[in-house]
Design a protein around this motif. Structure first.
Motif: not given
Length: 252
Positions: A23-26, A69-71, A76-77
């Motif tokens: 669930d982490a945002s940018r 892909p969705e889901g 992230h890095a």
């Protein structure tokens, strides 16, 4: 200069893929990776020969050419470390493991096809270590098709994919990393990790710019068709993962 004349340190390049909380945002990712107490600063304190990070952050917030892909949690890095040897990686992996929910590490062989200043799309690098590189990066994770040998696959990558994409895309920098072996349990079976730098977010967002079409729809269609044909012969698109990121050269 021949290999025998090289006076710098003999090093190995290791690359680590990090997935944080799904669930982490940018902004969340940037907070973990950057700053005085971030992953980058902690890795620098250990003392690598070189260090760079590609970060899924707010400054790179556009859709990748091949969206995740969705889901599925996007990458992230991507952390690149140059160390004396793979044997001394443990303290670096400890820092990375504390930050990531999932970590995949690889020993790679780097081939720098194009660097900043090597074509008309950018000048030579003139920003210091620790500053964000201009433009935006796309990072692609590649798997080798089962119907090709590694020699066949890497030869196509180096002799066809690289020069063809160079000719029809506005790419500032192109780093090809061939995977030698994985270093962590359950790492995806990658054979290549690609870092491509682009002049601006708009150059990735706008197909006319991304395919060097100069406003000509027919030219864009021809370049897109050529790209699809070459990529389909190189990889299975169902296995390709691509994300947009910011590039941070922390120690060069």
């Amino acid at each position: 200069m021949s290999v025998g004349d090289w006076e710098g340190p003999r090093v190995e390049k290791l690359m680590y893929l990090l997935w944080l909380d799904p669930d982490a945002s940018r902004a969340d990712v940037a907070a973990v990776m950057q700053g005085d107490a971030g992953v980058g600063a902690r890795l620098l304190a250990i003392g690598p020969h070189r260090l760079s990070m590609d970060v899924w952050d707010p400054e790179s917030d556009i859709s990748a050419p091949v969206p995740t892909p969705e889901g599925e949690t996007p990458l992230h890095a991507l952390v690149s470390l140059w160390l004396d040897a793979v044997d001394v990686r443990a303290p670096y992996e400890e820092v990375l493991s504390e930050a990531a929910c999932r970590l995949a590490g690889y020993s790679v062989v780097e081939s720098l096809y194009r660097d900043y200043g090597g074509n008309r799309w950018s000048g030579p690098r003139d920003w210091p270590d620790g500053a964000r590189s201009p433009g935006v990066l796309t990072v692609a994770l590649l798997q080798q098709p089962l119907d090709q040998t590694f020699d066949e696959w890497v030869t196509r990558w180096h002799t066809r994919i690289s020069p063809i994409t160079e000719a029809i895309q506005p790419r500032c920098r192109y780093v090809r990393n061939a995977v030698f072996r994985s270093l962590t349990d359950d790492a995806p079976p990658l054979r290549g990790i690609v870092e491509e730098a682009w002049p601006s977010l708009e150059h990735v967002r706008d197909p006319m710019l991304f395919y060097c079409a100069d406003g000509d729809p027919d030219r864009m269609k021809a370049h897109v068709t050529q790209m699809i044909e070459e990529i389909n012969a190189f990889i299975d698109l169902d296995t390709l993962r691509s994300v947009t990121m910011s590039e941070w050269m922390l120690k060069s």
